[in-house]
Design an enzyme around this catalytic site. Structure first.
Site, PDB file in Angstrom:
ATOM      1  N   LYS A 118       6.947  -0.944  -4.910  1.00  0.00           N
ATOM      2  CA  LYS A 118       5.488  -1.087  -4.989  1.00  0.00           C
ATOM      3  C   LYS A 118       4.797   0.103  -4.327  1.00  0.00           C
ATOM      4  O   LYS A 118       3.742   0.570  -4.780  1.00  0.00           O
ATOM      5  CB  LYS A 118       5.049  -2.395  -4.336  1.00  0.00           C
ATOM      6  CG  LYS A 118       3.535  -2.638  -4.336  1.00  0.00           C
ATOM      7  CD  LYS A 118       2.948  -2.707  -5.749  1.00  0.00           C
ATOM      8  CE  LYS A 118       1.420  -2.836  -5.730  1.00  0.00           C
ATOM      9  NZ  LYS A 118       0.967  -4.175  -5.328  1.00  0.00           N
TER      10      LYS A 118
ATOM     11  N   THR B 187       1.736  -7.542  -1.117  1.00  0.00           N
ATOM     12  CA  THR B 187       2.091  -6.133  -0.929  1.00  0.00           C
ATOM     13  C   THR B 187       2.116  -5.897   0.568  1.00  0.00           C
ATOM     14  O   THR B 187       1.072  -5.891   1.237  1.00  0.00           O
ATOM     15  CB  THR B 187       1.080  -5.202  -1.612  1.00  0.00           C
ATOM     16  OG1 THR B 187       1.129  -5.411  -3.024  1.00  0.00           O
ATOM     17  CG2 THR B 187       1.404  -3.742  -1.323  1.00  0.00           C
TER      18      THR B 187
ATOM     19  N   LYS C 105      -5.176  -0.137   2.550  1.00  0.00           N
ATOM     20  CA  LYS C 105      -4.124  -0.895   3.233  1.00  0.00           C
ATOM     21  C   LYS C 105      -2.762  -0.532   2.667  1.00  0.00           C
ATOM     22  O   LYS C 105      -1.808  -0.255   3.418  1.00  0.00           O
ATOM     23  CB  LYS C 105      -4.390  -2.398   3.090  1.00  0.00           C
ATOM     24  CG  LYS C 105      -3.414  -3.306   3.841  1.00  0.00           C
ATOM     25  CD  LYS C 105      -2.231  -3.764   3.003  1.00  0.00           C
ATOM     26  CE  LYS C 105      -2.644  -4.743   1.933  1.00  0.00           C
ATOM     27  NZ  LYS C 105      -1.453  -5.288   1.220  1.00  0.00           N
TER      28      LYS C 105
END
Length: 296
Positions: free
Chosen positions: A176, A101, A244
């Protein structure tokens, strides 16, 4: 469809270790792995009967497909475009598939870098957490060229339940980001609901048993309400990683003009959880923050 491809897998964390295993056992591929901690790669090779290599470039040498699954943009660049990275060892016509990711920006960088080497690239972040990786039922969101995606999809299927092409390079990462935006809002809503119910003196199990069958139902409610109600937060995706991811989302939003007030607020709430020492707690620990605030 590829039956017996040569595959390299770079990054054997809680996600990558089982994903690489599925490529070997379910996919039937010839898999070589690399991990920054060599002992982890050796343990994987012993468990699954594959091979390990001392550098990403050596793992990728002669591979038809090279998978990466690391921590962030910088980690990704270090195992792909830096000295000893996979692009140094990849042969022409091979495909680099990134399951990290990361940002859409780095996905586009790697697409161009792969093309310059005569290779192809698919950004393919995943959703489903550690359990999804271990059970081989991840959702994979891809960006890249359609012909390359069709070539790659049968290999990805070894660890996935759903694989979709979202658009050009970077589109997988953007999808995502949407996934994480939605999860952040759902988990905060669930945390507030459980917190409210407990303060009201209701039996949370009875409440969830009823409302989960209606419009309020969600994967998070079904899979996390019990542990949240028990104050246990050692399941699934860690707060540090969610922050994050949300940082990537908010940076992208500043660039494209999207307004994400709820996402920004939940990101701050996760910062509060970190300040409580919950860096490695799972994302449902938003409830712990509410309960701490209620005590004050």
């Amino acid at each position: 469809m590829w039956h017996m491809a040569k595959v390299a897998f770079i990054g054997l964390g809680v996600m990558g270790f089982p994903m690489a295993g599925h490529l070997k056992t379910k996919g039937g591929h010839d898999v070589t792995v690399y991990n920054r901690t060599a002992a982890k790669a050796a343990a994987w090779a012993e468990k699954f009967g594959g091979k390990s290599a001392p550098t990403p470039a050596e793992a990728a040498a002669d591979a038809d497909f090279v998978f990466t699954c690391v921590g962030n943009d910088d980690d990704l660049r270090s195992v792909t475009t830096s000295k000893g990275g996979v692009l140094e060892g990849m042969k022409k016509g091979s495909v680099l598939i990134d399951n990290t990711t990361a940002s859409a920006e780095v996905a586009r960088e790697l697409y161009e870098a792969a093309k310059a080497k005569g290779c192809d690239f698919i950004d393919a972040p995943v959703s489903g957490g550690q359990a999804g990786a271990e059970n081989g039922v991840l959702t994979v969101m891809c960006g890249g060229d359609e012909a390359v995606f069709e070539k790659t999809r049968p290999v990805i299927d070894a660890y996935a339940r759903m694989v979709g092409l979202m658009g050009a390079a970077g589109a997988g990462q953007l999808t995502k980001m949407i996934n994480q935006i939605c999860i952040a809002g759902i988990v905060q809503g669930l945390a507030e609901g459980i917190h409210f119910g407990k303060r009201a003196g209701l039996d949370i199990e009875k409440v969830i048993d009823v409302i989960s069958k209606g419009a309020a139902g969600s994967w998070q409610m079904e899979n996390r309400h019990k542990t949240m109600n028990q104050g246990k937060y050692d399941f699934g995706f860690a707060v540090d990683w969610m922050r994050k991811d949300l940082g990537i989302v908010l940076t992208e939003a500043r660039g494209n003009g999207a307004k994400l007030p709820l996402t920004a607020l939940v990101d701050q709430f996760y910062g509060d959880v970190q300040a409580m020492g919950g860096n490695r707690w799972d994302t449902s620990s938003l409830l712990a923050r509410l309960e701490k605030c209620a005590i004050r």
